[in-house]
Scaffold this active site. Structure first.
Site, mmCIF file in Angstrom:
data_model
loop_
_atom_site.group_PDB
_atom_site.id
_atom_site.type_symbol
_atom_site.label_atom_id
_atom_site.label_comp_id
_atom_site.label_asym_id
_atom_site.label_seq_id
_atom_site.Cartn_x
_atom_site.Cartn_y
_atom_site.Cartn_z
ATOM 1 N N HIS A 176 2.614 3.542 -8.874
ATOM 2 C CA HIS A 176 2.454 2.056 -9.227
ATOM 3 C C HIS A 176 3.606 1.375 -9.897
ATOM 4 O O HIS A 176 4.012 0.452 -9.557
ATOM 5 C CB HIS A 176 1.138 1.830 -10.178
ATOM 6 C CG HIS A 176 -0.229 2.331 -9.330
ATOM 7 N ND1 HIS A 176 -0.420 1.968 -7.849
ATOM 8 C CD2 HIS A 176 -1.253 2.907 -9.566
ATOM 9 C CE1 HIS A 176 -1.512 2.206 -7.483
ATOM 10 N NE2 HIS A 176 -2.030 3.015 -8.483
ATOM 11 N N LEU A 214 10.545 -20.616 -4.640
ATOM 12 C CA LEU A 214 9.542 -19.711 -3.992
ATOM 13 C C LEU A 214 8.251 -19.900 -4.828
ATOM 14 O O LEU A 214 8.184 -19.779 -6.128
ATOM 15 C CB LEU A 214 9.844 -18.258 -3.834
ATOM 16 C CG LEU A 214 9.117 -17.270 -3.429
ATOM 17 C CD1 LEU A 214 8.861 -17.345 -2.161
ATOM 18 C CD2 LEU A 214 9.744 -15.940 -3.796
ATOM 19 N N ASP A 272 0.892 -1.371 -0.298
ATOM 20 C CA ASP A 272 0.020 -0.138 -0.141
ATOM 21 C C ASP A 272 0.972 1.184 0.089
ATOM 22 O O ASP A 272 2.126 1.402 0.349
ATOM 23 C CB ASP A 272 -0.916 -0.096 1.309
ATOM 24 C CG ASP A 272 -2.036 0.800 1.048
ATOM 25 O OD1 ASP A 272 -2.423 1.388 -0.010
ATOM 26 O OD2 ASP A 272 -2.796 0.861 2.010
HETATM 27 C C1 IPE Z 1 -5.469 -2.630 -0.301
HETATM 28 O O1 IPE Z 1 -5.182 -1.375 -0.657
HETATM 29 C C2 IPE Z 1 -5.529 -3.209 -1.818
HETATM 30 C C3 IPE Z 1 -4.332 -3.609 -2.149
HETATM 31 C C4 IPE Z 1 -3.025 -3.069 -1.678
HETATM 32 C C5 IPE Z 1 -4.240 -4.058 -3.355
HETATM 33 P P1 IPE Z 1 -6.126 -0.140 -0.717
HETATM 34 O O2 IPE Z 1 -5.401 1.013 -0.587
HETATM 35 O O3 IPE Z 1 -7.219 -0.398 -1.814
HETATM 36 O O4 IPE Z 1 -7.051 -0.117 0.575
HETATM 37 P P2 IPE Z 1 -7.803 0.846 1.467
HETATM 38 O O5 IPE Z 1 -8.891 1.415 0.524
HETATM 39 O O6 IPE Z 1 -6.962 2.044 2.032
HETATM 40 O O7 IPE Z 1 -8.599 0.083 2.608
HETATM 41 C C1 IPE Z 2 -1.557 0.265 -3.330
HETATM 42 O O1 IPE Z 2 -1.498 1.574 -3.499
HETATM 43 C C2 IPE Z 2 -1.702 -0.389 -4.714
HETATM 44 C C3 IPE Z 2 -2.876 -0.758 -5.075
HETATM 45 C C4 IPE Z 2 -4.086 -0.424 -4.323
HETATM 46 C C5 IPE Z 2 -3.291 -1.305 -6.460
HETATM 47 P P1 IPE Z 2 -2.346 2.747 -3.520
HETATM 48 O O2 IPE Z 2 -2.916 2.831 -4.768
HETATM 49 O O3 IPE Z 2 -3.577 2.242 -2.513
HETATM 50 O O4 IPE Z 2 -1.929 3.996 -2.725
HETATM 51 P P2 IPE Z 2 -2.459 4.792 -1.622
HETATM 52 O O5 IPE Z 2 -2.918 4.122 -0.601
HETATM 53 O O6 IPE Z 2 -3.673 5.545 -2.502
HETATM 54 O O7 IPE Z 2 -1.293 5.727 -1.414
HETATM 55 MG MG MG Z 3 -4.303 2.320 -0.658
#
Ligand code: IPE
Ligand code: IPE
Ligand code: MG
Length: 254
Positions: A40, A134, A23
């Site tokens: 990303h 792995l 995240d």
């Molecule tokens: C959770 O992250 C999903 C992934 C890392 C793929 P999100 O950023 O979508 O989660 P919330 O919305 O903050 O809970």
């Molecule tokens: C996690 O990073 C990746 C995915 C959920 C695809 P985020 O895109 O949720 O990044 P933040 O949480 O908005 O910073």
């Molecule tokens: Mg996120």
């Protein structure tokens, strides 16, 4: 130094399975005045490094939460950008996975993926299926509630078809219907970026996982951070409902 940190790891007490909620990509990019997709894109580099790190350390299973069921609700442009990033990355990484004896698996509702992502993924699964090192499990278009509803539906159908008996359903049977039926439960779950929640990830399987949260954004997550999480895990006392005394006695018997 990374080597000094690695030397502290007790190799006989490594988690067999690590699960990561990757995240913070979007915020990482925005903090630098960039588009979310830039984050990303850089997150992929962290994936590469952490997969390599897990293989080097001898971890058996690594589950990466890459895209949740709920992430389909993000702006169209971000979803499309992520999908094409998945396709490009999978295509590029298959030779590297094969070189390192890494097997790719995927869990999630793949029927929702665009056709090219679907195809690319299946090819990658096939092409790495002979690898014995792995296991990298990509949670893609995945959510626990999707998985559990799906499992319950399948169990219902099998009961109706007379394949199994309702009275015979126990934990072992239920686990066979989960997307993770081939894998042991994660012992360590890491979430980056300072969020303290599970976000619909492996709700059943994380029942006894040790949870590790770090403020580091995913694009900044490196082998040092992984080793720190493992060292923290090795300092935890895992009781599984028992008392300390019982755990100590059991350890002496081994
Ligand atoms: C959770 O992250 C999903 C992934 C890392 C793929 P999100 O950023 O979508 O989660 P919330 O919305 O903050 O809970
Ligand atoms: C996690 O990073 C990746 C995915 C959920 C695809 P985020 O895109 O949720 O990044 P933040 O949480 O908005 O910073
Ligand atoms: Mg996120």
């Amino acid at each position: 130094m990374l080597e000094d940190l690695i030397a502290k790891i007790k190799t006989d007490r490594l988690p067999r399975h690590i699960a990561i909620i990757m995240d913070g990509n979007g915020r990482w990019a925005e903090e630098q005045g960039q588009e979310r997709l830039y984050g990303h894109f850089h997150g992929v580099e962290s994936v590469r490094i952490i997969v390599e790190g897990c293989a080097e350390l001898g971890i058996e299973y690594l589950t990466l939460y890459a895209f949740s069921t709920e992430n389909w609700d993000r702006p169209k442009q971000e979803v499309e950008g992520l999908m094409s990033l998945f396709v490009d990355t999978i295509r590029k990484e298959v030779p590297v996975l094969n070189k390192n004896n890494i097997r790719l698996h995927v869990i999630g509702d793949l029927s929702l993926l665009p056709a090219d992502a679907h195809r690319e993924l299946h090819e990658a699964l096939d092409m790495t299926s002979h690898n014995t090192g792995l296991n990298v499990i990509l949670a893609l278009s995945y959510s626990s509630r999707w998985e559990l509803v799906n499992a319950v539906k399948q169990i219902g159908l099998d009961v109706e078809a007379g394949k199994i008996k309702a009275e015979g359903i126990n934990q072992e049977v239920l686990e066979q219907y989960l997307a993770t039926s081939e894998f042991p439960d994660p012992e360590l779950m890491i979430r980056t970026s300072g969020e303290y929640r599970i976000s619909n990830f492996l709700l059943y399987q994380l029942a006894y996982a040790e949870l590790y949260f770090t403020n580091t954004r995913w694009p900044d997550f490196r082998k040092e951070n992984l080793v720190e999480a493992i060292l923290d895990f090795q300092g935890r006392k895992r009781r599984f409902g028992k008392t300390d005394k019982q755990i100590e006695e059991e350890a002496q018997l081994v």
